[in-house]
Design a protein around this motif. Sequence first.
Motif, PDB file in Angstrom:
ATOM      1  N   UNK A  16       1.522   6.172  -1.552  1.00  0.00           N
ATOM      2  CA  UNK A  16       2.732   5.601  -2.162  1.00  0.00           C
ATOM      3  C   UNK A  16       3.404   4.600  -1.213  1.00  0.00           C
ATOM      4  N   UNK A  17       2.818   4.394  -0.029  1.00  0.00           N
ATOM      5  CA  UNK A  17       3.461   3.516   0.955  1.00  0.00           C
ATOM      6  C   UNK A  17       2.875   2.102   0.902  1.00  0.00           C
ATOM      7  N   UNK A  18       3.755   1.129   0.671  1.00  0.00           N
ATOM      8  CA  UNK A  18       3.293  -0.262   0.642  1.00  0.00           C
ATOM      9  C   UNK A  18       3.328  -0.811   2.071  1.00  0.00           C
ATOM     10  N   UNK A  19       2.154  -1.007   2.649  1.00  0.00           N
ATOM     11  CA  UNK A  19       2.069  -1.504   4.030  1.00  0.00           C
ATOM     12  C   UNK A  19       2.208  -3.016   4.074  1.00  0.00           C
ATOM     13  N   UNK A  20       1.839  -3.702   2.984  1.00  0.00           N
ATOM     14  CA  UNK A  20       2.040  -5.153   2.869  1.00  0.00           C
ATOM     15  C   UNK A  20       2.664  -5.432   1.514  1.00  0.00           C
ATOM     16  N   UNK A  21       3.620  -6.351   1.508  1.00  0.00           N
ATOM     17  CA  UNK A  21       4.338  -6.627   0.261  1.00  0.00           C
ATOM     18  C   UNK A  21       4.394  -8.130  -0.006  1.00  0.00           C
ATOM     19  N   UNK A  22       3.617  -8.543  -0.971  1.00  0.00           N
ATOM     20  CA  UNK A  22       3.726  -9.901  -1.506  1.00  0.00           C
ATOM     21  C   UNK A  22       3.679 -10.987  -0.425  1.00  0.00           C
TER      22      UNK A  22
END
Length: 257
Positions: free
Chosen positions: A16-22
């Motif tokens: 559930x952890x976004x390590x990179x975002x957009x």
Amino acid sequence: MESMLKVHHLSHNFGSHWALKNCSFELEKGDFLFLSGPSGAGKTTLLRLLYASLPVQRGSVEVAGFNLNKLKPRQVPLLRRQVSVVFQDFKILPHRSVYQNIAIALEVRCLPAQHIDRRVRAVVRGLGLENRIDTPCGELSGGEQQRVAVARSIVVNPQILLADEPTGNLDPELSMRMMDIFKQFHSYGTTVVLATHSRDLLARHPKAKLLRLDDGKITEANWPGAIIENCTDDDDTCAIGPLTMPDGRTAHGRRRR
Ligand SMILES: Nc1ncnc2c1ncn2[C@@H]1O[C@H](COP(=O)(O)OP(=O)(O)OP(=O)(O)O)[C@@H](O)[C@H]1O
């Protein structure tokens, strides 16, 4: 200029952890990019995606002309002929000597033994490892192992060199020597992406491109080929990026350039 890296709307999650975002940015042949940001910001994740050691989940990535969204397993070795990497954990073989660990990168390409020998010895000299050349790598210090890992990645003359904290275990003098080697490769036309925590290193290279990540988002960049998303995590599409369809369209129905 020839494009070397195109990263568009790249997001990556571990559970559930976004390590990179957009994340979106582009590099041209011969660029030198410092990737900065605190521990856990997503630097290693980005390098692993560029090296195809993680699959692209969202967004699109093109490296040295390879579209990583569509990369087939049999194409991975072809990509890695163009792209070299130095990871933080070095990935060297402890029972093999310095020479063998470096030569292996050329042996898999079936190059003539004489050619391999010449290249390996030149790189070993450049990195000041001459007196350790026959030592098993398991007996080397952390800094020496790091130099072996760098030697193995540059001996193949890559088009793109990715390095994760390559000066992290080195004293100031060796760190400068290592940077000189990266700069030398860069001057031959290699595109370099170097992740670092070191403010000192950044301060000493004010002309290089800089991309700062914080909590997976690009928060600072000093050239127009990178996009800083001014949005909050509450805005899911902006923070995490639109979903990429298999045909290259985004979930908004807009085709990428
Ligand atoms: N294999 C994994 N499984 C689960 N979470 C991961 C994994 N790899 C990375 N993460 C998480 O993703 C986030 C980004 O990690 P990453 O290693 O990319 O950061 P970093 O900027 O390289 O940090 P450092 O400078 O300490 O190396 C962190 O929160 C990390 O815990």
